[in-house]
Design a protein around this motif. Structure first.
Motif, PDB file in Angstrom:
ATOM      1  N   LEU A  78       0.697  -1.297  -0.063  1.00  0.00           N
ATOM      2  CA  LEU A  78       0.245   0.164   0.563  1.00  0.00           C
ATOM      3  C   LEU A  78       1.275   1.551  -0.173  1.00  0.00           C
ATOM      4  N   PRO A  79       1.700   1.453   0.687  1.00  0.00           N
ATOM      5  CA  PRO A  79       2.303   2.838   1.049  1.00  0.00           C
ATOM      6  C   PRO A  79       2.937   2.878  -0.460  1.00  0.00           C
ATOM      7  N   GLN A  80       3.921   1.916  -1.687  1.00  0.00           N
ATOM      8  CA  GLN A  80       5.080   2.303  -2.674  1.00  0.00           C
ATOM      9  C   GLN A  80       2.818   2.526  -3.310  1.00  0.00           C
ATOM     10  N   ARG A  81       1.770   2.093  -3.474  1.00  0.00           N
ATOM     11  CA  ARG A  81       0.854   2.484  -4.655  1.00  0.00           C
ATOM     12  C   ARG A  81       0.666   4.185  -3.953  1.00  0.00           C
ATOM     13  N   LEU A  82       0.706   4.266  -2.790  1.00  0.00           N
ATOM     14  CA  LEU A  82       0.104   5.517  -1.911  1.00  0.00           C
ATOM     15  C   LEU A  82       0.899   6.968  -3.397  1.00  0.00           C
ATOM     16  N   LYS A  83       2.450   6.618  -2.699  1.00  0.00           N
ATOM     17  CA  LYS A  83       3.688   6.529  -3.925  1.00  0.00           C
ATOM     18  C   LYS A  83       3.203   7.031  -4.897  1.00  0.00           C
TER      19      LYS A  83
ATOM     20  N   GLY B 166      -7.143   9.890  -0.282  1.00  0.00           N
ATOM     21  CA  GLY B 166      -5.787  11.414   0.151  1.00  0.00           C
ATOM     22  C   GLY B 166      -4.614  11.366  -0.479  1.00  0.00           C
ATOM     23  N   ALA B 167      -4.088  10.145  -0.532  1.00  0.00           N
ATOM     24  CA  ALA B 167      -3.126  10.595  -1.866  1.00  0.00           C
ATOM     25  C   ALA B 167      -3.043  11.761  -2.369  1.00  0.00           C
ATOM     26  N   ALA B 168      -3.747  11.194  -3.394  1.00  0.00           N
ATOM     27  CA  ALA B 168      -4.359  12.755  -4.445  1.00  0.00           C
ATOM     28  C   ALA B 168      -4.681  13.707  -3.432  1.00  0.00           C
ATOM     29  N   ILE B 169      -5.374  13.912  -2.624  1.00  0.00           N
ATOM     30  CA  ILE B 169      -5.983  14.976  -2.439  1.00  0.00           C
ATOM     31  C   ILE B 169      -4.853  15.992  -1.885  1.00  0.00           C
ATOM     32  N   CYS B 170      -3.462  15.395  -1.188  1.00  0.00           N
ATOM     33  CA  CYS B 170      -2.450  15.901  -0.383  1.00  0.00           C
ATOM     34  C   CYS B 170      -1.666  16.258  -2.117  1.00  0.00           C
ATOM     35  N   ALA B 171      -1.532  15.672  -3.113  1.00  0.00           N
ATOM     36  CA  ALA B 171      -0.442  15.894  -3.906  1.00  0.00           C
ATOM     37  C   ALA B 171      -1.402  17.637  -4.641  1.00  0.00           C
ATOM     38  N   LEU B 172      -2.770  17.843  -4.635  1.00  0.00           N
ATOM     39  CA  LEU B 172      -3.526  18.717  -5.215  1.00  0.00           C
ATOM     40  C   LEU B 172      -3.407  19.921  -4.122  1.00  0.00           C
ATOM     41  N   VAL B 173      -3.371  19.742  -3.109  1.00  0.00           N
ATOM     42  CA  VAL B 173      -2.990  21.077  -2.151  1.00  0.00           C
ATOM     43  C   VAL B 173      -1.919  21.371  -2.060  1.00  0.00           C
ATOM     44  N   SER B 174      -0.723  20.360  -1.730  1.00  0.00           N
ATOM     45  CA  SER B 174       0.310  20.562  -1.636  1.00  0.00           C
ATOM     46  C   SER B 174       0.991  21.849  -3.350  1.00  0.00           C
ATOM     47  N   ALA B 175       0.401  21.796  -4.112  1.00  0.00           N
ATOM     48  CA  ALA B 175       0.719  22.620  -5.236  1.00  0.00           C
ATOM     49  C   ALA B 175      -0.512  23.811  -4.932  1.00  0.00           C
ATOM     50  N   ASP B 176      -0.925  23.671  -3.826  1.00  0.00           N
ATOM     51  CA  ASP B 176      -1.589  24.978  -3.522  1.00  0.00           C
ATOM     52  C   ASP B 176      -2.788  25.148  -4.552  1.00  0.00           C
ATOM     53  N   LEU B 177      -3.468  24.487  -4.926  1.00  0.00           N
ATOM     54  CA  LEU B 177      -5.067  23.584  -5.739  1.00  0.00           C
ATOM     55  C   LEU B 177      -6.183  23.798  -4.681  1.00  0.00           C
ATOM     56  N   ALA B 178      -7.275  24.778  -5.613  1.00  0.00           N
ATOM     57  CA  ALA B 178      -8.701  24.707  -4.398  1.00  0.00           C
ATOM     58  C   ALA B 178      -8.878  23.091  -4.775  1.00  0.00           C
ATOM     59  N   VAL B 179      -9.822  22.498  -3.819  1.00  0.00           N
ATOM     60  CA  VAL B 179      -9.998  20.826  -4.435  1.00  0.00           C
ATOM     61  C   VAL B 179     -11.467  20.946  -3.748  1.00  0.00           C
ATOM     62  N   ALA B 180     -12.139  20.956  -4.989  1.00  0.00           N
ATOM     63  CA  ALA B 180     -13.364  20.935  -4.911  1.00  0.00           C
ATOM     64  C   ALA B 180     -14.221  19.241  -4.587  1.00  0.00           C
ATOM     65  N   GLU B 181     -15.117  18.822  -3.991  1.00  0.00           N
ATOM     66  CA  GLU B 181     -16.082  18.017  -3.890  1.00  0.00           C
ATOM     67  C   GLU B 181     -17.294  17.408  -3.415  1.00  0.00           C
ATOM     68  N   TYR B 182     -17.140  16.252  -4.842  1.00  0.00           N
ATOM     69  CA  TYR B 182     -18.599  15.758  -5.300  1.00  0.00           C
ATOM     70  C   TYR B 182     -18.555  14.554  -5.100  1.00  0.00           C
TER      71      TYR B 182
ATOM     72  N   PRO C  69     -16.087  -2.340   4.023  1.00  0.00           N
ATOM     73  CA  PRO C  69     -15.480  -1.731   4.753  1.00  0.00           C
ATOM     74  C   PRO C  69     -13.746  -1.548   3.959  1.00  0.00           C
ATOM     75  N   GLN C  70     -13.230  -2.570   4.141  1.00  0.00           N
ATOM     76  CA  GLN C  70     -11.997  -2.688   3.546  1.00  0.00           C
ATOM     77  C   GLN C  70     -11.807  -1.694   2.297  1.00  0.00           C
ATOM     78  N   SER C  71     -12.372  -1.947   0.843  1.00  0.00           N
ATOM     79  CA  SER C  71     -12.899  -1.142  -0.245  1.00  0.00           C
ATOM     80  C   SER C  71     -12.652   0.102  -0.142  1.00  0.00           C
ATOM     81  N   THR C  72     -13.849   0.982   1.509  1.00  0.00           N
ATOM     82  CA  THR C  72     -13.691   1.767   0.724  1.00  0.00           C
ATOM     83  C   THR C  72     -12.590   2.859   2.112  1.00  0.00           C
ATOM     84  N   LEU C  73     -11.948   2.189   2.663  1.00  0.00           N
ATOM     85  CA  LEU C  73     -10.722   1.874   3.878  1.00  0.00           C
ATOM     86  C   LEU C  73      -9.700   2.830   2.423  1.00  0.00           C
TER      87      LEU C  73
ATOM     88  N   GLN D 285      -7.601   6.665   1.286  1.00  0.00           N
ATOM     89  CA  GLN D 285      -5.781   6.138   1.199  1.00  0.00           C
ATOM     90  C   GLN D 285      -5.487   6.760   0.454  1.00  0.00           C
ATOM     91  N   ALA D 286      -6.110   5.980  -1.058  1.00  0.00           N
ATOM     92  CA  ALA D 286      -6.104   6.822  -2.474  1.00  0.00           C
ATOM     93  C   ALA D 286      -6.718   7.954  -2.632  1.00  0.00           C
TER      94      ALA D 286
END
Length: 156
Positions: free
Chosen positions: A16-21, A61-77, A50-54, A58-59
């Motif tokens: 999982l950590p490698q996939r998130l990276k 979260g990794a995408a959102i971290c990349a977006l906010v690290s680039a100072d992008l506003a992130v909308a959620e739908y 529940p395991q799939s949801t978790l 996490q995936a």
């Protein structure tokens, strides 16, 4: 002018950590390549498994971290909001979403289900008040260039 691109970030068959990276680096590369000024992502819904949801959370979260690290506003739908924006009803089936995404974006072929979902989120975001307000604020400058905003779309 607004451009939309779609693609896939393939994760290795690893822990999982490698996939998130890989997801974090892949989204960062997309940001460097396309220099977006905003981002939108689908909210996680609680799945039967529940395991799939978790794992999806996490995936995401990794995408959102990349977006906010680039100072992008992130909308959620939510999926319901996306289906409503694309197909006109929140209970649309995947095939309906694919068909409407193809029609709305005038694609030459039917997008895959994952691509249709992602492009649907982009369409939903384009219909949101924030994007329409931004287009409205740009309208005077666009008018000087012979362009105008009609029903949320830029037209010449």
């Amino acid at each position: 002018l607004t451009y939309v691109a779609s693609g896939v970030i393939k994760t290795p068959d690893a822990d999982l950590p490698q996939r998130l990276k890989t997801i974090l680096q892949g989204v960062s590369e997309i940001i460097r390549t396309y220099t977006p000024d905003c981002a939108a992502i689908e909210k996680v819904f609680v799945n039967v498994n529940p395991q799939s949801t978790l794992l999806l959370g996490q995936a995401r979260g990794a995408a959102i971290c990349a977006l906010v690290s680039a100072d992008l506003a992130v909308a959620e739908y939510t999926a319901l909001q996306v289906k409503q924006a694309v197909a006109g009803q929140g209970k649309a089936h995947k095939a309906q979403v694919q068909d409407m995404v193809q029609r709305l974006l005038m694609l030459s072929g039917l997008p895959g289900t994952d691509a249709a979902d992602a492009l649907g989120v982009a369409i939903c975001h384009a219909h949101s008040g924030d994007v329409l307000a931004t287009l409205g604020a740009l309208a005077p400058g666009l008018a000087k260039k012979g362009l105008r905003v009609r029903r949320g779309r830029l037209v010449g």
